[in-house]
Structure formats: structure tokens, C-alpha cells
Scaffold this motif. Sequence first.
Motif, short mmCIF file in Angstrom:
data_model
loop_
_atom_site.label_atom_id
_atom_site.label_comp_id
_atom_site.label_asym_id
_atom_site.label_seq_id
_atom_site.Cartn_x
_atom_site.Cartn_y
_atom_site.Cartn_z
N ASP A 64 0.83 -1.21 0.00
CA ASP A 64 0.00 0.00 0.00
C ASP A 64 0.86 1.26 0.00
O ASP A 64 0.56 2.23 -0.71
N ARG A 65 1.95 1.25 0.75
CA ARG A 65 2.83 2.42 0.82
C ARG A 65 3.58 2.65 -0.50
O ARG A 65 3.98 3.78 -0.78
N ARG A 66 3.74 1.60 -1.27
CA ARG A 66 4.50 1.73 -2.52
C ARG A 66 3.62 1.99 -3.74
O ARG A 66 4.14 2.24 -4.83
N LEU A 67 2.33 1.93 -3.58
CA LEU A 67 1.43 2.13 -4.73
C LEU A 67 1.60 3.50 -5.37
O LEU A 67 1.53 3.64 -6.60
N GLU A 68 1.85 4.51 -4.55
CA GLU A 68 2.04 5.85 -5.11
C GLU A 68 3.29 5.91 -5.98
O GLU A 68 3.27 6.50 -7.07
N LYS A 69 4.38 5.30 -5.53
CA LYS A 69 5.61 5.30 -6.31
C LYS A 69 5.45 4.49 -7.60
O LYS A 69 5.93 4.90 -8.67
N ILE A 70 4.76 3.35 -7.51
CA ILE A 70 4.52 2.55 -8.72
C ILE A 70 3.67 3.35 -9.71
O ILE A 70 3.91 3.31 -10.93
N SER A 71 2.71 4.11 -9.18
CA SER A 71 1.88 4.96 -10.05
C SER A 71 2.72 6.04 -10.72
O SER A 71 2.50 6.38 -11.89
N GLU A 72 3.68 6.61 -9.99
CA GLU A 72 4.56 7.62 -10.57
C GLU A 72 5.36 7.03 -11.73
O GLU A 72 5.55 7.69 -12.77
N ASP A 97 14.03 10.42 -17.69
CA ASP A 97 15.17 10.62 -16.81
C ASP A 97 14.72 11.05 -15.41
O ASP A 97 15.21 10.52 -14.39
N LYS A 98 13.79 11.98 -15.36
CA LYS A 98 13.28 12.45 -14.06
C LYS A 98 12.60 11.32 -13.29
O LYS A 98 12.80 11.18 -12.08
N THR A 99 11.84 10.50 -13.99
CA THR A 99 11.12 9.39 -13.35
C THR A 99 12.07 8.37 -12.75
O THR A 99 11.92 7.96 -11.59
N PHE A 100 13.08 7.97 -13.50
CA PHE A 100 13.93 6.85 -13.07
C PHE A 100 15.19 7.29 -12.33
O PHE A 100 15.88 6.46 -11.74
N SER A 101 15.46 8.59 -12.31
CA SER A 101 16.58 9.09 -11.51
C SER A 101 16.14 9.44 -10.09
O SER A 101 16.98 9.77 -9.25
N ASP A 102 14.85 9.36 -9.82
CA ASP A 102 14.34 9.51 -8.46
C ASP A 102 15.08 8.52 -7.55
O ASP A 102 15.33 7.37 -7.94
N SER A 103 15.43 8.94 -6.35
CA SER A 103 16.29 8.13 -5.48
C SER A 103 15.70 6.75 -5.17
O SER A 103 16.41 5.73 -5.23
N ALA A 104 14.40 6.70 -4.87
CA ALA A 104 13.79 5.41 -4.55
C ALA A 104 13.74 4.51 -5.77
O ALA A 104 14.08 3.32 -5.71
N THR A 105 13.34 5.08 -6.91
CA THR A 105 13.24 4.29 -8.14
C THR A 105 14.61 3.81 -8.58
O THR A 105 14.78 2.68 -9.05
N ILE A 109 16.09 -0.04 -9.34
CA ILE A 109 16.87 -0.43 -10.52
C ILE A 109 18.13 -1.20 -10.10
O ILE A 109 18.46 -2.25 -10.67
N HIS A 110 18.80 -0.72 -9.08
CA HIS A 110 20.03 -1.39 -8.63
C HIS A 110 19.74 -2.72 -7.96
O HIS A 110 20.54 -3.66 -8.06
N HIS A 111 18.60 -2.83 -7.28
CA HIS A 111 18.26 -4.10 -6.63
C HIS A 111 17.97 -5.21 -7.63
O HIS A 111 18.09 -6.40 -7.28
N SER A 229 11.45 -4.94 -5.53
CA SER A 229 11.87 -4.01 -6.58
C SER A 229 11.24 -4.39 -7.92
O SER A 229 10.83 -3.51 -8.69
N TYR A 230 11.16 -5.70 -8.20
CA TYR A 230 10.46 -6.13 -9.42
C TYR A 230 8.98 -5.72 -9.36
O TYR A 230 8.41 -5.27 -10.36
#
Length: 332
Positions: A64-72, A97-105, A109-111, A229-230
Motif C-alpha cells: 500500500d505504501r509503494r502504490l504511489e511510487k509505482i503509479s509515478e 530521466d526524471k522518473t527513473f533518476s528519483d532516489s527510490a526508483t 533499478i540497482h536491486h 523491486s520487481y
Amino acid sequence: MESDSLSNGLNKIFAIAAKDKRLNLPFTVESDIISDFKDKCQIYFSILNNYAENNDNELSRRIDRRLEKISEIYFGIVFSLEKFLSGDIKSAYDHFDKTFSDSATSRYIHHISTPLNKVCNKSKPLFRVRKSDSSIKDRKEMFHIPFSKRHLVNAQRYSVAGLPCLYLGSSLYVCWLEMDKPDFDKLYISSYSSNEEDSKILDFTSEILYSSFYGIVNDDKMSYLTKMSYICLMPLIYACNFKKNNNSTSFTQEYIIPNLLMQWISRRGKSNIVGIAYRSTKMVKTNNGDKSINVVLPPKVTYQQTISKDFCPKLIKMFKLTPQYLGKYLKH
């Protein structure tokens, strides 16, 4: 342990997604790339929302906490597609670039990235195959297309026209399929190995993504962080898994996001991610173990290096390759 419980819970979510035939990878565009991508993601969001709403446990709260980030991530991809297809290529890349350079995202990617030497080593080499009517005598001719011949490079799933990337395959069979089944008598083959453990490959090949069988397997070779992460990056994985509908077209809408992803990787000079591993869409069954995997690495060079050198110095240092041999010997 809590991590085991969380990991097992994620296995169940993967299994639900894998059992829905509408989400079986790879996809075929039925109407247009944006509409079809939205449809796939809405099915996926329904699965996540249902799990979060119908379960009262730690994993449901984390989902539930990650749904917002997945939506982004989802909206970032939609916006990039819309801008690209309306002719604003710069805005398409900038928003990607802005979407995937976000620190959490970026952490996601690295995971899901793995050391190059785990993908490619002496006991498990990768292969490069070239078709040639004339004899190939120099080992360097089995590397990527020289920069001096970049005019020969067509756009492919993970590379734009004019950019010579290094494409490798996990089996001679997948290399042959990717080349549209040429005559073995005209093929030259070389195997590649690497000791690089600091350089990483973005891994889109995980078996847990590709079939109901793998989705319900309960071995825990993969960590909870990698699985989560997947889960968060699934919109990106979906966007990169549309098969090319028409081989005769000059422009391929299915390649927009894979191309943007590869440009993003090649432009991140400080990142240790050097390429992408993905399953071939030309296999009859994409869950064909380790034999259906392609690996593509873009050159990380300056313009001046492309003028003064034929090959990317960084890529050359990463690999050892065997002398080329003729494919016809495989028939004996």
C-alpha cells in the motif's frame, strides 16, 4: 523470520499475476502502444490493490505504501510515450530521466541488477554471432560494429539507429533466432567471458516474471528486496516487453521505452550499470530457462573517442573473447 514471510507473500502476488493470461510476457500491441500499456498496468494495479485491501499483514501495508511510487513510474512512462509520439523527443527523454533518476526508483533499478561476471563467465559464456559472405580473420571483427561503420546500425529494441551496441546471447540458438535464422555456413561465432563484478547488468530475465510455474515456485534464491523491486518496476518491465508487430516498418512504437531506457543507462556516467539482460521475444516459449537471454551493452564514449577509435575502450576491457569459428562446424 519476517523477511521469509514477506518473500513468500510476494511469491503469491507473482503467482496471481503470472496466472492471468492477459499479463503473460511478451505482449502484442492490439490497438496502440499507449492504450495497450495502460490496459496491462490497470490489470496489474487491480492485483496489487486487491492484495492490499484484502489482507491485513505487514506485506499488504508495504504494498500500500509503494502504490504511489509505482503509479509515478506508470505515469512517467505514459507521459514519455505521449511526448515521443507527438514529436517532442527531448521532453520524452527528460521525463523518463526524471522518473527513473528519483532516489527510490533508482534503488529499485540497482536491486534488480546483477554483476556482469554472474551473467557471463568461463563456465557460462555469452555468444556473439556474425553473418558474413566473406571470411572473418580478425577477432576484433566479432566485437560491436565499428564506430566508423555506424551507418550500418539499424534501430533495435535496446539501441537507436547509428549507435553500435554490443549484443550477446546466452545460447547459439537465441543468437541464430535473433538473426532471423541465417545459413550456418555464413555464420562466425565467438564466446565471451568476463571477470567484472563491479559492473552490473539490469536483469529483466528473472523466471519469476514469466510463467505461472515460475511464479509459484517457493525456493528463495531471490531476496525480498529484489522481489519487491520487481513489483515496483513492473510498469517498466511491461513497457519493454511488447513484441515488434511489423518487421518491415521504419519506426517501431514497441521500441520507444526500451530505447529511452538504454539511452538513460548509457548517459549515466557515474552508474555501474552497463547493460540490460532480457528474454528474446522470438522464442516460442519465453520461459525457456537460460537459453533465451540476450544481453546488450551500449558504448560509454565521448564523441572524440568515436572519431579516434573503432571500439568502445570500456567494453573492450570488460571481456575476453575466443577466436571466431565457422558455424558450419556445429552441424558435425
